[in-house]
Design a protein around this motif. Structure first.
Motif, PDB file in Angstrom:
ATOM      1  N   ILE A  15       0.757  -1.091  -0.168  1.00 25.44           N
ATOM      2  CA  ILE A  15      -0.156   0.187  -0.382  1.00 25.44           C
ATOM      3  C   ILE A  15       1.372   1.051   0.230  1.00 25.44           C
ATOM      4  CG2 ILE A  15      -1.783   1.438   1.516  1.00 25.44           C
ATOM      5  CD1 ILE A  15      -2.571  -0.979   2.338  1.00 25.44           C
ATOM      6  N   ALA A  16       1.883   1.282   0.937  1.00 28.29           N
ATOM      7  CA  ALA A  16       2.871   2.641   0.959  1.00 28.29           C
ATOM      8  C   ALA A  16       3.164   2.358  -0.190  1.00 28.29           C
ATOM      9  CB  ALA A  16       3.884   2.557   1.640  1.00 28.29           C
ATOM     10  N   ILE A  33       2.977   9.611  11.776  1.00 29.80           N
ATOM     11  CA  ILE A  33       3.278   8.780  12.201  1.00 29.80           C
ATOM     12  C   ILE A  33       2.666   6.986  12.603  1.00 29.80           C
ATOM     13  CG2 ILE A  33       3.524   7.458  14.507  1.00 29.80           C
ATOM     14  CD1 ILE A  33       3.186  10.845  15.983  1.00 29.80           C
ATOM     15  N   GLY A  34       3.665   5.929  12.428  1.00 29.30           N
ATOM     16  CA  GLY A  34       3.334   4.373  12.101  1.00 29.30           C
ATOM     17  C   GLY A  34       3.444   4.635  10.372  1.00 29.30           C
ATOM     18  N   PHE A  35       2.884   3.675  10.308  1.00 25.73           N
ATOM     19  CA  PHE A  35       2.451   2.543   9.079  1.00 25.73           C
ATOM     20  C   PHE A  35       2.346   3.400   6.792  1.00 25.73           C
ATOM     21  CE2 PHE A  35      -1.050   1.028   6.213  1.00 25.73           C
ATOM     22  CZ  PHE A  35      -0.642   1.148   4.745  1.00 25.73           C
ATOM     23  N   PRO A  36       2.588   4.932   7.533  1.00 25.05           N
ATOM     24  CA  PRO A  36       2.628   6.195   6.518  1.00 25.05           C
ATOM     25  C   PRO A  36       3.695   5.993   6.705  1.00 25.05           C
ATOM     26  CG  PRO A  36       1.135   6.978   8.256  1.00 25.05           C
ATOM     27  CD  PRO A  36       0.862   5.860   8.418  1.00 25.05           C
ATOM     28  N   ILE A 108       0.530  12.313   3.647  1.00 21.50           N
ATOM     29  CA  ILE A 108       0.208  11.115   3.992  1.00 21.50           C
ATOM     30  C   ILE A 108      -0.048  10.409   5.102  1.00 21.50           C
ATOM     31  CG2 ILE A 108      -0.179   8.853   2.884  1.00 21.50           C
ATOM     32  CD1 ILE A 108       2.225  10.202   1.045  1.00 21.50           C
ATOM     33  N   LEU A 109      -1.813  10.314   5.933  1.00 20.03           N
ATOM     34  CA  LEU A 109      -2.080   9.797   6.844  1.00 20.03           C
ATOM     35  C   LEU A 109      -2.620   8.180   7.083  1.00 20.03           C
ATOM     36  CD1 LEU A 109      -2.996  13.156   6.532  1.00 20.03           C
ATOM     37  CD2 LEU A 109      -2.738  12.602   8.875  1.00 20.03           C
ATOM     38  N   THR A 150      -4.391   2.573   4.344  1.00 18.99           N
ATOM     39  CA  THR A 150      -5.167   2.116   5.232  1.00 18.99           C
ATOM     40  C   THR A 150      -5.207   0.960   5.019  1.00 18.99           C
ATOM     41  OG1 THR A 150      -6.810   2.108   6.903  1.00 18.99           O
ATOM     42  CG2 THR A 150      -7.339   3.458   4.518  1.00 18.99           C
ATOM     43  N   GLU A 151      -5.666  -0.237   5.649  1.00 21.68           N
ATOM     44  CA  GLU A 151      -6.893  -1.249   5.722  1.00 21.68           C
ATOM     45  C   GLU A 151      -8.106  -0.712   5.194  1.00 21.68           C
ATOM     46  OE1 GLU A 151      -5.892  -4.668   5.767  1.00 21.68           O
ATOM     47  OE2 GLU A 151      -4.114  -4.649   6.661  1.00 21.68           O
ATOM     48  N   HIS A 152      -8.370  -2.148   4.033  1.00 20.86           N
ATOM     49  CA  HIS A 152      -9.904  -1.462   3.710  1.00 20.86           C
ATOM     50  C   HIS A 152     -10.554  -1.571   4.618  1.00 20.86           C
ATOM     51  CE1 HIS A 152     -12.125  -0.256   0.230  1.00 20.86           C
ATOM     52  NE2 HIS A 152     -12.855  -0.917   0.545  1.00 20.86           N
ATOM     53  N   TYR A 153     -10.582  -2.493   6.032  1.00 19.03           N
ATOM     54  CA  TYR A 153     -11.663  -2.978   6.816  1.00 19.03           C
ATOM     55  C   TYR A 153     -10.536  -3.714   7.620  1.00 19.03           C
ATOM     56  CZ  TYR A 153     -10.138  -7.181   4.843  1.00 19.03           C
ATOM     57  OH  TYR A 153     -10.029  -8.691   4.539  1.00 19.03           O
ATOM     58  N   THR A 154     -11.241  -3.213   8.839  1.00 18.99           N
ATOM     59  CA  THR A 154     -10.878  -3.264  10.145  1.00 18.99           C
ATOM     60  C   THR A 154     -10.114  -5.271  10.204  1.00 18.99           C
ATOM     61  OG1 THR A 154     -13.029  -3.757  11.037  1.00 18.99           O
ATOM     62  CG2 THR A 154     -11.983  -0.910  10.661  1.00 18.99           C
ATOM     63  N   LYS A 155     -10.235  -5.681  11.598  1.00 13.27           N
ATOM     64  CA  LYS A 155      -9.453  -6.531  12.248  1.00 13.27           C
ATOM     65  C   LYS A 155     -11.433  -7.633  11.762  1.00 13.27           C
ATOM     66  CE  LYS A 155      -5.217  -6.209  13.749  1.00 13.27           C
ATOM     67  NZ  LYS A 155      -4.524  -6.193  14.885  1.00 13.27           N
TER      68      LYS A 155
END
Length: 228
Positions: A15-16, A33-36, A108-109, A150-155
């Motif tokens: 995704i990144a 912060i984090g994934f981005p 980008i967040l 982002t993920e398209h949906y949550t866990k």
């Protein structure tokens, strides 16, 4: 439905990578912060972005090798960084003057929820969440372009792309493009417009894990990423 898609969805790195392909040469970019932060690893050949961190550095590079960190050099997420030639240090207040002055091309967040009208919720007072909205509120209202990865949906299988956010808002009507584990979606005139999707997923199955209608205008491109 979400469990069936877990085997085909993109990884966070993929995704990144996809988000990095849309950053133009010479752009001034803030990564959340984090994934981005992963986006910095995937600058296309022949292009160079100038990365900004709100604690006061412009022009930082990749993370140092393990054991070579200088803990006086960190980003806003307290991760060790390296410096590129021409890097600059400045006061926290000057950093936010850059942000609020509209000098950043891209922010980008990550996100908990994105509404079809461009509202963003990416912080929470709940356990394990980012404890405060922080600089994100300034970034999303000031950067020339705001994108979300982002993920398209949550866990739990709940959609992250929704009709209206139910969580605390970071910004109102600020997001223009969303890169997810299944698709690339633009926000146009208060609606989600599907631009790209994985070839392995049907439009019907994608819609089933999306919390608002996905509009289609013209052809839908295939979302292609390398194996990372």
């Amino acid at each position: 439905m979400s469990e069936a898609l877990d085997n085909i969805k993109l990884s966070n790195e993929q995704i990144a990578w996809r988000a990095a392909q849309d950053i133009h040469d010479g752009a001034y970019v803030n990564l959340g912060i984090g994934f981005p932060e992963m986006v910095a690893k995937f600058q296309p050949e022949g292009r160079e972005a100038i990365f900004h961190t709100e604690n006061g550095v412009l022009g930082f590079g990749e993370a140092p090798a393990a054991g070579e960190e200088d803990w006086d050099l960190i980003n806003a997420g307290k991760k060790a960084i390296t410096l590129k030639p021409g890097s600059a240090f400045f006061h926290h207040a000057d950093s936010f003057a850059m942000v609020r002055g509209g000098h950043l091309d891209v922010a980008i967040l990550g996100a908990y929820q994105i509404a079809e009208n461009g509202d963003l919720a990416n912080w929470s007072t709940g356990k394990g969440g980012v404890p405060a909205v922080g600089g994100a509120m300034d970034l999303v209202q000031s950067a020339k372009r705001v994108a979300v990865i982002t993920e398209h949906y949550t866990k739990k299988g709940d959609p992250k792309l929704v009709k209206r956010c139910s969580m605390p808002l970071t910004g109102v009507g600020c997001v223009t493009r969303v890169y997810t584990s299944l698709a690339v979606v633009d926000i146009e005139d208060g609606r989600f417009v599907l631009k790209e999707k994985l070839a392995q997923i049907s439009l019907e199955d994608l819609q089933a894990v999306t919390g608002a209608e996905l509009l289609v205008k013209g052809d839908i491109a295939e979302l292609k990423v390398p194996a990372l």
